[in-house]
Motif scaffolding. Structure first.
Motif, short mmCIF file in Angstrom:
data_model
loop_
_atom_site.label_atom_id
_atom_site.label_comp_id
_atom_site.label_asym_id
_atom_site.label_seq_id
_atom_site.Cartn_x
_atom_site.Cartn_y
_atom_site.Cartn_z
N LEU A 96 34.34 33.88 41.89
CA LEU A 96 34.28 34.57 43.18
C LEU A 96 34.80 33.58 44.23
CD1 LEU A 96 30.76 36.20 42.73
CD2 LEU A 96 32.99 37.17 42.17
N ARG A 97 36.12 33.48 44.29
CA ARG A 97 36.74 32.41 45.06
C ARG A 97 37.99 32.90 45.77
NH1 ARG A 97 36.60 27.85 40.25
NH2 ARG A 97 34.34 27.77 40.01
N HIS A 129 38.39 38.06 42.40
CA HIS A 129 37.73 39.11 41.62
C HIS A 129 37.79 40.43 42.38
CE1 HIS A 129 34.92 41.13 38.99
NE2 HIS A 129 34.83 40.06 38.24
N LEU A 160 34.87 41.89 44.66
CA LEU A 160 34.64 41.44 46.04
C LEU A 160 35.24 42.43 47.03
CD1 LEU A 160 35.36 37.64 45.52
CD2 LEU A 160 33.18 38.60 46.25
N ASN A 194 31.32 34.49 49.32
CA ASN A 194 30.06 35.22 49.19
C ASN A 194 30.03 36.39 50.16
OD1 ASN A 194 29.40 32.08 48.78
ND2 ASN A 194 28.04 33.27 47.47
N LEU A 220 26.43 42.21 43.87
CA LEU A 220 27.66 42.40 43.10
C LEU A 220 27.29 42.66 41.64
CD1 LEU A 220 30.08 39.66 44.45
CD2 LEU A 220 30.27 42.12 44.76
#
Length: 502
Positions: free
Chosen positions: A210-211, A250, A253, A303, A309
């Motif tokens: 998650l970046r 991802h 998100l 985040n 999620l």
């Protein structure tokens, strides 16, 4: 009748009233605890974990209500206020009830045995030693170090870490590769043999990324962003966009973003509000940065505070690493675990790779708690995991703080410690412990206090950095000093040597 006699009668009446109230509380606890255990039926396949699950169910039932009204009256009678009942819930209540019966003149009640009170802490200590290594003349809390890539080729570094007091090591599978990991583990095994003790290895599988995955050229041109600046989160970067654009790693998100929600980047250093959501594009406005602004960089974490999620914890990359982990690790660190479904998916993969073996051949499991959903599900996660394999809980304070809010972290980490003590499950206090010392060679006062507070956990984790050996030595000294004064929530009232002359 004298004043002493009046007070004596009042005290007896107070004790009888407290006894009746506490008996009602105990009856309710038993009913709720039994219902919880019925819900967990079939999850505990290891008989040795059943007492732990029962005590956890008791603790959850006990803490459903407000115990504050009991505490001061019980203390005024010289009795336990139930403030340290985590490791032995029913025996604590039964001991208080026995004393109330005697004070109130209701007859003599039997007390739980001393062995009953000692059983839970003994199981927790044994599990700590099994997970993180057993040592004499060491702090109650073990020290875990995250190995840098250099550890693969530098036996002196690994030997120095173990000599300084590292009890166990951690390898982050988000970095390096199996050849490097094998070399690291080889260095650890050799250094442990020289030291004459066991040094367990934890390997953390990465979980979903998650970046920030990519940036438009305009992000580099813009440099730092400040409050009020706007940027876009997009599925496809445009060459001629008016605003800086960010692509995330991802799809979940993007799917979870909603107008009015928040997006935080790089552990919350850049915080933004979502203004508009359109197919393939989200408009956001920066609401907070450090005074010097903040840069958006590739690979920095993302985040969405307050959003659950529903992303599977196991990724294709994790599945590719499981064979190596199963063959080399003593502990498997399970990142982003949130639900029982995540656990069952992992167990199915481990079972498929066991080649006729059983769960006893698997590594121990470390549940890395880093989201609000994993927090809410923590009791069930502990029972389902601990019912299959030895289990620990890591408070992943970096992501967790961002997800639940920095102001809530201190409160939540306390509650996790209490819950895990009730479940007789070892806890790892992780993320940014002595970060200044590890990175720069000098810890802040706040970091020193945090290190002292970490002594209540069974293990404390240090991240990698150029001054890691120095930080291990310092942390071990802090933990030893704190052991003189505190054991979990209980103060240890040794003599205060500082004022002996007075």
């Amino acid at each position: 009748m004298s004043l002493d006699e009046v007070e004596y009668r009042e005290r007896r009446a107070q004790a009888r009233g407290l006894q009746r109230a506490l008996e009602a509380l105990r009856d309710d606890l038993v009913r709720r605890s039994d219902a919880t255990m019925e819900g967990w039926e079939g999850l505990v396949r290891r008989p040795e974990f059943l007492p732990s699950a029962r005590n956890l169910a008791d603790y959850l039932a006990l803490r459903r209500g407000d115990l504050v009204p009991f505490q001061a009256p019980l203390a005024s009678l010289g009795l336990s206020s139930l403030g340290r009942a985590e490791a032995h819930v029913r025996p604590s209540i039964d001991a208080v009830l026995a004393s109330l019966a005697m004070i109130g003149g209701e007859g003599v009640a039997s007390y739980p045995t001393v062995e009953t009170f000692a059983a839970g802490p003994a199981r927790l200590a044994a599990r700590r030693d099994a997970l993180f290594g057993a040592r004499r003349e060491a702090p109650r809390s073990r020290v875990m170090v995250t190995l840098p890539t250099e550890a693969a080729v530098n036996p002196d570094l690994v030997g120095a870490l173990i000599a300084a007091g590292a009890d166990c090591v951690r390898i982050n599978c988000a970095h390096d590769n199996p050849d490097v990991w094998a070399a690291m583990i080889g260095q650890v095994r050799q250094a442990a043999m020289k030291a004459g003790r066991r040094v367990p290895v934890q390997m953390d599988i990465e979980g979903p990324k998650l970046r920030v995955e990519a940036l438009s050229e305009s992000v580099e041109e813009t440099g730092r962003l400040f409050e009020g600046d706007r940027f876009e989160v997009v599925e496809t970067l445009a060459h001629d966009a008016d605003l800086p654009q960010v692509r995330l790693s991802h799809p979940a998100l993007m799917e979870a973003m909603a107008e009015g929600g928040a997006i935080w980047i790089n552990d919350g250093k850049l915080r933004a509000k979502i203004l508009k959501v359109r197919p393939g594009k989200v408009l956001a406005e920066v609401t907070s940065t450090p005074s010097k602004g903040a840069k958006i960089k590739v690979e920095k974490g993302v985040n969405l505070p307050g959003v659950d999620l529903r992303v599977p914890a196991l990724t294709e990359a994790d599945l590719g690493h499981l064979d190596f982990v199963l063959g080399h690790a003593d502990i498997l660190g399970f990142s982003f675990v949130q639900t029982g479904g995540d656990l069952r998916a992992l167990f199915a993969e481990l079972d498929a790779r066991s080649d006729g073996g059983t769960a006893r051949d698997w590594p121990a499991l470390m549940l890395k708690i880093e989201t609000p959903l994993s927090l809410r599900n923590l009791p069930a996660l502990i029972v389902e995991a601990g019912g299959r394999v030895p289990v620990g809980v890591m408070i992943a304070r970096g992501d967790l703080a961002v997800e639940i809010g920095f102001e809530r972290l201190s409160e939540i980490q306390e509650e996790v410690l209490w819950l895990c003590e009730a479940a007789e499950v070892p806890v790892v206090w992780a993320t940014q412990v002595l970060e200044g010392m590890v990175k720069e060679g000098q810890a802040s006062r706040a970091e020193m206090t945090d290190a002292a507070m970490s002594q209540r956990a069974e293990c404390v984790m240090l991240n990698k950095g150029p001054h890691l050996v120095q930080a291990v030595t310092f942390l071990r000294d802090v933990l030893m000093r704190m052991d003189r004064h505190t054991s979990k929530k209980s103060p240890r009232l040794g003599a205060l040597g500082l004022w002996h002359d007075l």
